[in-house]
Design a protein around this motif. Structure first.
Motif, PDB file in Angstrom:
ATOM      1  N   ASP A 264     -34.115 -70.163 -63.671  1.00  0.00           N
ATOM      2  CA  ASP A 264     -34.938 -68.974 -63.816  1.00  0.00           C
ATOM      3  C   ASP A 264     -34.565 -67.934 -62.766  1.00  0.00           C
ATOM      4  OD1 ASP A 264     -37.129 -67.442 -64.834  1.00  0.00           O
ATOM      5  OD2 ASP A 264     -38.263 -68.003 -63.050  1.00  0.00           O
ATOM      6  N   GLY A 265     -34.428 -66.706 -63.192  1.00  0.00           N
ATOM      7  CA  GLY A 265     -34.051 -65.621 -62.294  1.00  0.00           C
ATOM      8  C   GLY A 265     -32.615 -65.186 -62.451  1.00  0.00           C
ATOM      9  N   ALA A 266     -31.770 -66.060 -62.963  1.00  0.00           N
ATOM     10  CA  ALA A 266     -30.363 -65.716 -63.192  1.00  0.00           C
ATOM     11  C   ALA A 266     -30.201 -65.108 -64.575  1.00  0.00           C
ATOM     12  CB  ALA A 266     -29.484 -66.953 -63.055  1.00  0.00           C
ATOM     13  N   ALA A 267     -29.306 -64.139 -64.693  1.00  0.00           N
ATOM     14  CA  ALA A 267     -29.070 -63.477 -65.975  1.00  0.00           C
ATOM     15  C   ALA A 267     -28.140 -64.278 -66.868  1.00  0.00           C
ATOM     16  CB  ALA A 267     -28.489 -62.083 -65.736  1.00  0.00           C
TER      17      ALA A 267
ATOM     18  N   HIS B 272     -28.351 -70.221 -55.557  1.00  0.00           N
ATOM     19  CA  HIS B 272     -29.079 -69.472 -56.577  1.00  0.00           C
ATOM     20  C   HIS B 272     -29.691 -68.206 -55.991  1.00  0.00           C
ATOM     21  CE1 HIS B 272     -31.310 -68.835 -60.274  1.00  0.00           C
ATOM     22  NE2 HIS B 272     -32.444 -68.761 -59.592  1.00  0.00           N
ATOM     23  N   SER B 273     -30.372 -68.348 -54.843  1.00  0.00           N
ATOM     24  CA  SER B 273     -31.040 -67.191 -54.238  1.00  0.00           C
ATOM     25  C   SER B 273     -30.945 -67.177 -52.721  1.00  0.00           C
ATOM     26  CB  SER B 273     -32.518 -67.157 -54.660  1.00  0.00           C
ATOM     27  OG  SER B 273     -33.174 -68.351 -54.277  1.00  0.00           O
ATOM     28  N   GLY B 274     -29.915 -67.823 -52.170  1.00  0.00           N
ATOM     29  CA  GLY B 274     -29.667 -67.752 -50.732  1.00  0.00           C
ATOM     30  C   GLY B 274     -30.476 -68.710 -49.887  1.00  0.00           C
ATOM     31  N   VAL B 275     -31.145 -69.682 -50.501  1.00  0.00           N
ATOM     32  CA  VAL B 275     -31.958 -70.647 -49.756  1.00  0.00           C
ATOM     33  C   VAL B 275     -31.137 -71.884 -49.397  1.00  0.00           C
ATOM     34  CG1 VAL B 275     -33.985 -72.162 -49.862  1.00  0.00           C
ATOM     35  CG2 VAL B 275     -34.112 -69.832 -50.771  1.00  0.00           C
ATOM     36  N   ARG B 276     -30.610 -72.559 -50.407  1.00  0.00           N
ATOM     37  CA  ARG B 276     -29.792 -73.741 -50.144  1.00  0.00           C
ATOM     38  C   ARG B 276     -28.536 -73.381 -49.350  1.00  0.00           C
ATOM     39  NH1 ARG B 276     -29.564 -75.731 -56.278  1.00  0.00           N
ATOM     40  NH2 ARG B 276     -29.826 -73.482 -56.545  1.00  0.00           N
ATOM     41  N   SER B 277     -27.998 -72.191 -49.609  1.00  0.00           N
ATOM     42  CA  SER B 277     -26.811 -71.766 -48.865  1.00  0.00           C
ATOM     43  C   SER B 277     -27.150 -71.425 -47.414  1.00  0.00           C
ATOM     44  CB  SER B 277     -26.139 -70.574 -49.547  1.00  0.00           C
ATOM     45  OG  SER B 277     -27.076 -69.550 -49.835  1.00  0.00           O
ATOM     46  N   ALA B 278     -28.403 -71.055 -47.137  1.00  0.00           N
ATOM     47  CA  ALA B 278     -28.828 -70.882 -45.743  1.00  0.00           C
ATOM     48  C   ALA B 278     -28.815 -72.234 -45.032  1.00  0.00           C
ATOM     49  CB  ALA B 278     -30.226 -70.265 -45.689  1.00  0.00           C
ATOM     50  N   HIS B 279     -29.208 -73.275 -45.748  1.00  0.00           N
ATOM     51  CA  HIS B 279     -29.159 -74.638 -45.217  1.00  0.00           C
ATOM     52  C   HIS B 279     -27.722 -75.019 -44.867  1.00  0.00           C
ATOM     53  CE1 HIS B 279     -29.207 -79.104 -45.393  1.00  0.00           C
ATOM     54  NE2 HIS B 279     -30.494 -79.016 -45.103  1.00  0.00           N
ATOM     55  N   THR B 280     -26.800 -74.743 -45.774  1.00  0.00           N
ATOM     56  CA  THR B 280     -25.389 -75.041 -45.510  1.00  0.00           C
ATOM     57  C   THR B 280     -24.867 -74.205 -44.354  1.00  0.00           C
ATOM     58  OG1 THR B 280     -24.981 -75.686 -47.808  1.00  0.00           O
ATOM     59  CG2 THR B 280     -23.059 -75.010 -46.512  1.00  0.00           C
ATOM     60  N   THR B 281     -25.326 -72.966 -44.251  1.00  0.00           N
ATOM     61  CA  THR B 281     -24.933 -72.123 -43.124  1.00  0.00           C
ATOM     62  C   THR B 281     -25.405 -72.725 -41.810  1.00  0.00           C
ATOM     63  OG1 THR B 281     -25.029 -70.144 -44.521  1.00  0.00           O
ATOM     64  CG2 THR B 281     -25.119 -69.793 -42.141  1.00  0.00           C
ATOM     65  N   PHE B 282     -26.611 -73.260 -41.789  1.00  0.00           N
ATOM     66  CA  PHE B 282     -27.120 -73.943 -40.595  1.00  0.00           C
ATOM     67  C   PHE B 282     -26.239 -75.137 -40.244  1.00  0.00           C
ATOM     68  CE2 PHE B 282     -29.697 -77.163 -38.477  1.00  0.00           C
ATOM     69  CZ  PHE B 282     -30.306 -76.435 -37.457  1.00  0.00           C
TER      70      PHE B 282
ATOM     71  N   ASP C 274     -26.780 -63.269 -49.330  1.00  0.00           N
ATOM     72  CA  ASP C 274     -28.225 -63.163 -49.510  1.00  0.00           C
ATOM     73  C   ASP C 274     -28.630 -63.176 -50.983  1.00  0.00           C
ATOM     74  OD1 ASP C 274     -30.922 -62.785 -48.925  1.00  0.00           O
ATOM     75  OD2 ASP C 274     -30.728 -60.608 -48.808  1.00  0.00           O
ATOM     76  N   GLY C 275     -28.028 -62.314 -51.792  1.00  0.00           N
ATOM     77  CA  GLY C 275     -28.408 -62.225 -53.203  1.00  0.00           C
ATOM     78  C   GLY C 275     -27.994 -63.420 -54.029  1.00  0.00           C
ATOM     79  N   SER C 276     -26.897 -64.051 -53.630  1.00  0.00           N
ATOM     80  CA  SER C 276     -26.360 -65.238 -54.300  1.00  0.00           C
ATOM     81  C   SER C 276     -26.258 -65.042 -55.818  1.00  0.00           C
ATOM     82  CB  SER C 276     -27.179 -66.474 -53.924  1.00  0.00           C
ATOM     83  OG  SER C 276     -26.821 -66.917 -52.630  1.00  0.00           O
ATOM     84  N   TRP C 277     -26.389 -66.118 -56.592  1.00  0.00           N
ATOM     85  CA  TRP C 277     -26.120 -66.034 -58.024  1.00  0.00           C
ATOM     86  C   TRP C 277     -27.134 -65.167 -58.765  1.00  0.00           C
ATOM     87  CZ3 TRP C 277     -22.157 -66.118 -60.850  1.00  0.00           C
ATOM     88  CH2 TRP C 277     -22.264 -66.206 -62.242  1.00  0.00           C
ATOM     89  N   VAL C 278     -28.376 -65.108 -58.291  1.00  0.00           N
ATOM     90  CA  VAL C 278     -29.381 -64.258 -58.930  1.00  0.00           C
ATOM     91  C   VAL C 278     -28.912 -62.807 -58.949  1.00  0.00           C
ATOM     92  CG1 VAL C 278     -31.693 -63.270 -58.665  1.00  0.00           C
ATOM     93  CG2 VAL C 278     -31.378 -65.736 -58.496  1.00  0.00           C
ATOM     94  N   GLU C 279     -28.404 -62.326 -57.833  1.00  0.00           N
ATOM     95  CA  GLU C 279     -27.915 -60.951 -57.771  1.00  0.00           C
ATOM     96  C   GLU C 279     -26.600 -60.801 -58.508  1.00  0.00           C
ATOM     97  OE1 GLU C 279     -27.680 -57.625 -54.371  1.00  0.00           O
ATOM     98  OE2 GLU C 279     -26.305 -59.300 -54.008  1.00  0.00           O
ATOM     99  N   TRP C 280     -25.657 -61.702 -58.261  1.00  0.00           N
ATOM    100  CA  TRP C 280     -24.325 -61.575 -58.853  1.00  0.00           C
ATOM    101  C   TRP C 280     -24.396 -61.578 -60.382  1.00  0.00           C
ATOM    102  CZ3 TRP C 280     -19.879 -60.657 -56.172  1.00  0.00           C
ATOM    103  CH2 TRP C 280     -18.666 -60.755 -56.862  1.00  0.00           C
ATOM    104  N   SER C 281     -25.205 -62.449 -60.942  1.00  0.00           N
ATOM    105  CA  SER C 281     -25.300 -62.569 -62.401  1.00  0.00           C
ATOM    106  C   SER C 281     -26.027 -61.385 -63.033  1.00  0.00           C
ATOM    107  CB  SER C 281     -26.017 -63.868 -62.775  1.00  0.00           C
ATOM    108  OG  SER C 281     -27.386 -63.839 -62.389  1.00  0.00           O
ATOM    109  N   TYR C 282     -26.774 -60.647 -62.241  1.00  0.00           N
ATOM    110  CA  TYR C 282     -27.531 -59.509 -62.739  1.00  0.00           C
ATOM    111  C   TYR C 282     -26.610 -58.376 -63.197  1.00  0.00           C
ATOM    112  CZ  TYR C 282     -30.762 -55.509 -62.651  1.00  0.00           C
ATOM    113  OH  TYR C 282     -31.486 -54.390 -62.974  1.00  0.00           O
ATOM    114  N   PHE C 283     -25.464 -58.225 -62.538  1.00  0.00           N
ATOM    115  CA  PHE C 283     -24.541 -57.129 -62.828  1.00  0.00           C
ATOM    116  C   PHE C 283     -23.483 -57.584 -63.839  1.00  0.00           C
ATOM    117  CE2 PHE C 283     -26.364 -56.191 -58.705  1.00  0.00           C
ATOM    118  CZ  PHE C 283     -26.710 -54.849 -58.831  1.00  0.00           C
TER     119      PHE C 283
END
Length: 318
Positions: free
Chosen positions: A216-219, A270-280, A295-304
């Motif tokens: 949900d949230g991805a285009a 998907h929305s920069g949460v799990r990837s923040a974990h990996t960044t940590f 930050d935008g991750s797949w939700v943003e990328w798929s929107y365009f």
């Protein structure tokens, strides 16, 4: 050269000074030594058990309000993703602006000199998102509770379902923001269209990566071109303690990237949460020097619609 920092785990005194933002922990009792590159932003449940009643400790329950209402660490404040989101975008999940964070923390009675201990019940993925946002705004007094609520329960920590009363404060973030761990869409477009050696690391699961699952949230389903896949959950004991895996285990997992500790690594999910974990994990625990969370991750990328993407061919058998 990879440096490992051994730390002494603490069970008594936390602060060197009550009026400084970057709080230091004073060693007292030695538990199992850590071999992470840096464990400054990580705290064990045993440590917190001895410290959590101190005035300058603010415990943040980073879960949905419904979960918080059922049971949380005694005295914890509740923050959720929607509280730290910039709603001016046509898609969800973008990092809140500085003034919004300041207003939120002020309402919660958080002070500049406080030490924030953040936890969740999902292997620290959500807690890492708050750590990442505050890191970009140069607020360093944050610790992630290793193992989250489960670890707290295992050491006999106090839990209740009471909402605490707070006295509003005047919280301000540092004047200068770094955004050292941030990358935006336009920069990734350039990288995706180049022949560089940058690593684009997808931290979702295999079904999301392939395009089989569209959350949900991805285009649309799929991934950013040139992406490698390492599921964020590999970094923790997901079915057990929910704690971060050892340095050696993490080194083995992320060696699959084929990257040096100085290569540019862009993590997204998907929305920069799990990837923040990996960044940590990459920056704090393993010492990678050039990691950016999209930050935008797949939700943003798929929107365009005009942005390139890859999707595996999927056959459905009826």
């Amino acid at each position: 050269m990879i440096y490992r920092i051994s730390r002494i785990v603490i069970l008594s005194v936390l602060m060197l000074s009550c009026n400084k933002q970057k709080e230091k922990i004073t060693p007292d009792t030695e538990l199992e030594a850590s071999t992470y590159f840096n464990s400054e932003h990580l705290i064990e449940a045993e440590e917190l058990l001895a410290l959590y009643k101190q005035e300058h400790i603010k415990i943040i329950d980073f879960r949905k309000v419904t979960a918080y209402a059922k049971a949380h660490i005694n005295g914890a404040l509740n923050i959720w993703r929607t509280d730290i989101e910039d709603t001016t975008y046509p898609y969800k999940g973008m990092m809140a602006k500085k003034d919004s964070i300041e207003a939120l923390f002020s309402r919660l009675g958080i002070k500049n000199e406080d030490l924030l201990v953040v936890y969740d019940d999902k292997g620290s993925s959500d807690a890492s998102r708050l750590w990442w946002i505050l890191k970009n705004y140069n607020f360093e007094s944050v610790r992630i509770l290793n193992g989250g609520l489960l670890a707290w329960e295992k050491v006999g920590g106090s839990i209740n379902n009471k909402t605490i009363s707070v006295t509003p404060s005047e919280f301000t973030l540092p004047a200068i923001s770094s955004f050292d761990l941030f990358i935006g869409k336009d920069e990734i477009i350039e990288i995706a269209n180049s022949n560089g050696s940058e690593i684009i690391l997808d931290t979702r699961n295999i079904d999301e990566f392939s395009g089989k699952r569209q959350k949900d949230g991805a285009a649309k389903g799929g991934r950013i071109p040139k992406s490698l896949l390492i599921d964020w959950a590999e970094a923790i004991d997901y079915e057990g303690t929910q704690k971060f895996r050892s340095y050696d285990e993490l080194e083995k997992i992320y060696s699959r990237m084929g990257a040096s500790k100085t290569d540019l690594i862009i993590s997204y999910c998907h929305s920069g949460v799990r990837s923040a974990h990996t960044t940590f994990v990459l920056t704090e625990l393993l010492g990678y020097k050039n990691v950016k969370n999209y930050d935008g991750s797949w939700v943003e990328w798929s929107y365009f619609n005009g942005l390139p993407f890859e999707q595996d061919s999927i056959t459905t058998i009826k």
